[in-house]
Design a protein around this motif. Structure first.
Motif, short mmCIF file in Angstrom:
data_model
loop_
_atom_site.label_atom_id
_atom_site.label_comp_id
_atom_site.label_asym_id
_atom_site.label_seq_id
_atom_site.Cartn_x
_atom_site.Cartn_y
_atom_site.Cartn_z
N UNK A 16 0.82 -1.22 0.00
CA UNK A 16 0.00 0.00 0.00
C UNK A 16 0.86 1.28 0.00
N UNK A 17 1.86 1.25 -0.85
CA UNK A 17 2.70 2.43 -1.01
C UNK A 17 2.22 3.18 -2.26
N UNK A 18 1.81 4.44 -2.13
CA UNK A 18 1.35 5.17 -3.31
C UNK A 18 2.51 5.52 -4.24
N UNK A 19 2.40 5.11 -5.49
CA UNK A 19 3.38 5.49 -6.50
C UNK A 19 2.62 6.12 -7.66
N UNK A 40 18.11 17.31 -11.34
CA UNK A 40 16.72 17.00 -11.01
C UNK A 40 16.53 16.95 -9.51
N UNK A 41 15.40 17.47 -9.05
CA UNK A 41 15.00 17.31 -7.66
C UNK A 41 13.65 16.63 -7.64
N UNK A 42 13.55 15.55 -6.89
CA UNK A 42 12.28 14.86 -6.68
C UNK A 42 11.89 15.02 -5.22
N UNK A 43 10.66 15.46 -4.99
CA UNK A 43 10.15 15.61 -3.63
C UNK A 43 9.10 14.53 -3.42
N UNK A 44 9.47 13.50 -2.69
CA UNK A 44 8.60 12.36 -2.47
C UNK A 44 9.10 11.13 -3.20
N UNK A 45 10.12 10.49 -2.65
CA UNK A 45 10.74 9.32 -3.28
C UNK A 45 9.84 8.10 -3.25
N UNK A 112 10.19 17.32 -9.66
CA UNK A 112 9.00 16.48 -9.61
C UNK A 112 8.47 16.51 -8.18
N UNK A 113 7.21 16.93 -8.03
CA UNK A 113 6.60 17.04 -6.70
C UNK A 113 5.50 16.00 -6.56
N UNK A 114 5.67 15.10 -5.61
CA UNK A 114 4.67 14.07 -5.34
C UNK A 114 4.80 13.65 -3.88
N UNK A 115 4.58 14.61 -3.00
CA UNK A 115 4.73 14.36 -1.56
C UNK A 115 3.47 14.85 -0.84
N UNK A 116 3.62 15.43 0.34
CA UNK A 116 2.47 15.91 1.10
C UNK A 116 1.69 16.94 0.29
N UNK A 117 0.45 16.60 -0.05
CA UNK A 117 -0.32 17.44 -0.98
C UNK A 117 -0.55 18.85 -0.45
N UNK A 133 16.48 28.92 -15.34
CA UNK A 133 15.54 29.51 -16.29
C UNK A 133 14.96 28.40 -17.17
N UNK A 134 13.65 28.40 -17.33
CA UNK A 134 12.92 27.39 -18.08
C UNK A 134 12.92 26.01 -17.39
N UNK A 135 13.15 26.00 -16.11
CA UNK A 135 13.01 24.76 -15.34
C UNK A 135 11.57 24.27 -15.45
N UNK A 136 11.40 22.96 -15.42
CA UNK A 136 10.08 22.36 -15.48
C UNK A 136 9.72 21.85 -14.09
N UNK A 137 8.52 22.20 -13.62
CA UNK A 137 8.01 21.69 -12.35
C UNK A 137 6.82 20.81 -12.67
N UNK A 138 6.94 19.54 -12.38
CA UNK A 138 5.90 18.55 -12.66
C UNK A 138 5.29 18.15 -11.32
N UNK A 139 4.03 18.56 -11.10
CA UNK A 139 3.35 18.29 -9.83
C UNK A 139 2.22 17.29 -10.06
N UNK A 140 2.26 16.17 -9.34
CA UNK A 140 1.26 15.12 -9.51
C UNK A 140 0.13 15.28 -8.49
#
Length: 203
Positions: A16-19, A40-45, A112-117, A133-140
């Motif tokens: 029951x680990x959310x991916x 790259x920075x990922x928030x929520x491994x 990439x953001x996929x941690x505490x909503x 500049x022109x960094x992409x932020x992908x929020x799930x």
């Protein structure tokens, strides 16, 4: 790698680990492939599933920092990352992202953001001085079960999360430093392109 990723999906389901879901994962891989990020920075491994998706579509020279609060999930992620053969490109930081982000050095061209909503906007504001500049932020999960876009009042237990996700979307769609598209993919994805510092008073 495909076999390892399939094993990770089974592990996540059993424990029951959310991916990231399949549809959002495909969009993430497409975004990374187009951007070809170097930092790259990922928030929520979680267990490192999305980490490996990102690594698989990034240049071999890319470096990925990923943050996970839960010790058990971080331990599982370390094992999966080690088995992937990509551990030399990935740094896993264990702790509260809200506290770790201000201490990070360098600048990122994909986040990439996929941690505490309820903390998405806090994470992003703490990252503003660390974006290329022109960094992409992908929020799930930005539409959160359809509640964020619904005109109906959310259930009480989700009221704060929904309110804060609405605040995040308002920020990235209204602030001139970002160009944002929100996709209904999966549980909702917001992809924002950082335009660099803009003098808001003159725009």
């Amino acid at each position: 790698m495909d076999e390892l990723l399939a094993e990770m999906r089974r592990y996540a389901a059993a424990n029951r680990v959310p991916i990231i879901g399949a549809a959002a994962a495909a969009l993430l891989e497409q975004t990374v492939a187009l951007k070809q990020p170097r930092s790259v920075l990922e928030i929520g491994t979680a267990i490192g599933y999305s980490t490996l998706l990102i690594a698989g579509k990034s240049p071999v020279s890319a470096r990925i920092a990923t943050i996970e609060l839960d010790a058990g999930r971080a331990a599982a992620a370390r094992q999966f990352i080690l088995r992937s053969g990509l551990s030399d490109r990935i740094s896993l930081l264990e702790g509260d992202a809200g506290r770790l982000i201000p201490a990070l050095e360098g600048r990122y061209d994909l986040v990439f953001i996929d941690a505490a909503k309820g903390q998405y906007l806090d994470y992003l504001t703490k990252l503003l001085g660390k974006l290329q500049h022109q960094a992409v932020i992908f929020a799930d999960n930005v539409l959160f079960r359809g509640l964020v876009a619904s005109p109906e009042a959310p259930p009480r237990r989700y009221k704060t999360i929904v309110s804060r996700l609405r605040g995040y979307l308002q920020f990235v769609t209204a602030d001139p430093r970002f160009a944002t598209t929100v996709y209904p993919t999966g549980d909702g994805v917001a992809i924002s392109h950082y335009q660099g510092a803009v003098d808001i008073a003159t725009t």
